[in-house]
Scaffold this active site. Structure first.
Site, mmCIF file in Angstrom:
data_model
loop_
_atom_site.group_PDB
_atom_site.id
_atom_site.type_symbol
_atom_site.label_atom_id
_atom_site.label_comp_id
_atom_site.label_asym_id
_atom_site.label_seq_id
_atom_site.Cartn_x
_atom_site.Cartn_y
_atom_site.Cartn_z
ATOM 1 N N LYS A 1 0.840 -1.198 0.000
ATOM 2 C CA LYS A 1 0.000 0.000 0.000
ATOM 3 C C LYS A 1 0.873 1.245 0.000
ATOM 4 O O LYS A 1 0.591 2.216 -0.706
ATOM 5 C CB LYS A 1 -0.944 -0.011 1.207
ATOM 6 C CG LYS A 1 -1.917 -1.175 1.104
ATOM 7 C CD LYS A 1 -3.293 -0.845 1.640
ATOM 8 C CE LYS A 1 -4.303 -1.888 1.179
ATOM 9 N NZ LYS A 1 -4.641 -2.862 2.212
ATOM 10 N N LYS B 1 -7.616 -11.286 -14.301
ATOM 11 C CA LYS B 1 -8.305 -11.785 -13.114
ATOM 12 C C LYS B 1 -9.511 -10.890 -12.779
ATOM 13 O O LYS B 1 -9.379 -9.662 -12.795
ATOM 14 C CB LYS B 1 -7.317 -11.782 -11.949
ATOM 15 C CG LYS B 1 -7.926 -12.252 -10.656
ATOM 16 C CD LYS B 1 -6.971 -12.088 -9.497
ATOM 17 C CE LYS B 1 -7.783 -12.356 -8.257
ATOM 18 N NZ LYS B 1 -7.213 -12.436 -7.031
ATOM 19 N N LYS C 1 -12.659 -6.038 -8.747
ATOM 20 C CA LYS C 1 -13.343 -4.753 -8.760
ATOM 21 C C LYS C 1 -12.403 -3.648 -9.244
ATOM 22 O O LYS C 1 -12.793 -2.753 -9.979
ATOM 23 C CB LYS C 1 -13.824 -4.445 -7.349
ATOM 24 C CG LYS C 1 -15.049 -3.584 -7.361
ATOM 25 C CD LYS C 1 -15.545 -3.330 -5.958
ATOM 26 C CE LYS C 1 -16.361 -2.054 -5.970
ATOM 27 N NZ LYS C 1 -16.485 -1.469 -4.649
#
Ligand code: TRP
Length: 325
Positions: free
Chosen positions: A111, A190, A193
């Site tokens: 992140k 893949k 979202k």
């Protein structure tokens, strides 16, 4: 019989990748194991500021699970924040977790590498996850590859606590399903979202049609034989069809004479039918939000009973309680 536990992020509409990789499998455990399944809204707070959206996503995830067959009588099914002891345990565990252990977390480092300025919640995310698991003394934790390290951190925390204070927590094992094939989205990557390539479980008919028809295929002409193993449509078809239909479809690919449009139409019909009973159940539940809330409240009450002995033992062991016994 194992105590199987896993949490799911309330990240909005769930798609068929979520369904086959996680939900179907979790729901399957309720038959032969003690299933603990919950919606992790505290974890979602590490990256969300829209209260109305979080509330909506949490209820949507609950509706999805219940519609897809999660049986709240058999399983333990609840919303994370309905059991406040989990945050209490998080703090206590944090006091026995070295900063270095958390600094080695891949998902945290990822992140940061993506430019996110981390809040402290994001840094302590694995401690909350450890509390989720240890509070209920779960022993099997089905997760995706990306979460394996978090379960290992949980194990470290549990072992260290047990060594310091005496046997307190069950040390859990991750369960990673390796055979789950990659489930492609409409663009062939893949399904995820974040790629914007999902086909949702409870899509309306028109959108479903549009999405299925837009699945990327190569440009082999209709008459030519086609390789099913290289086709995104076939990869999805086989998830929904039984073995006999899958073989029949494979033969049609290999024989030539079938265009991709035809395969897509068959896939569309299959997806629509597969989820039809669940769709009806979801619509019924969505009409009765009172019932869903009652199910969640009952689920939290039942699960909290399991949490009490653990948290009381922990409080006593660390000295946060007037009773030494
Ligand atoms: N971190 C997990 C994920 O993003 C969700 C999660 C939270 C979880 N608590 C858990 C998974 C406990 C398993 C057990 O997918």
């Amino acid at each position: 019989m194992a105590r199987v536990l896993s949490g799911i992020q309330p990240s909005g509409t769930l798609h068929i990748g979520n369904y086959f990789a996680m939900m179907k499998r979790m729901i399957g455990f309720q038959r032969e194991h003690e299933l603990f399944c919950f919606i992790v809204n505290y974890h979602a707070l590490t990256s969300m500021t829209d209260a109305a959206l979080l509330r909506k996503n949490t209820l949507d995830a609950a509706l999805d699970f219940l519609a897809l067959g999660l049986d709240p009588e058999r399983a333990h099914f609840w919303v994370q924040s309905d059991i406040p002891e989990v945050t209490e345990l998080t703090w206590i565990l944090a006091c026995h977790t070295s900063q270095g252990l958390l600094e080695r977390s891949h998902s945290y480092k990822d992140k940061i590498a993506h430019g996110i300025t981390p809040n402290t919640g994001l840094f302590t995310y694995p401690v909350l996850m450890a509390a989720d698991i240890l509070l209920y003394q779960a022993n099997v934790i089905p997760v995706g590859r990306d979460q394996k390290q978090h379960v290992e951190i949980t194990r470290d925390i549990a072992v260290r606590f047990n060594n310091t204070f005496g046997e307190t927590f069950v040390v859990p094992e991750p369960l990673i399903e390796d055979e789950i094939a990659l489930i492609p989205g409409t663009d062939g990557q893949k399904m995820s979202k974040s790629y914007g390539n999902t086909i949702n479980i409870f899509e309306d008919e028109k959108t479903l049609k549009k999405k299925v028809m837009s699945i990327v295929t190569d440009s082999t002409p209709v008459e030519a034989p086609k390789d099913p193993e290289k086709c995104n449509v076939f990869a999805l078809y086989r998830l929904f069809a039984d073995a006999a239909h899958t073989e029949a479809m494979r033969a049609r690919y290999l024989a030539g004479g079938m265009g991709y449009g035809e395969a897509k139409k068959e896939l569309l019909g299959l997806i629509w039918e597969y989820f039809a009973p669940y769709r009806e159940k979801r619509a019924r539940l969505a009409n009765d939000p009172g019932e869903v809330l009652a199910i969640l409240e009952k689920g939290a009450r039942k699960t909290r009973e399991v949490a009490f002995p653990t948290i009381e033992d922990v409080r006593r062991k660390v000295g946060i309680s007037y009773n030494a016994k």
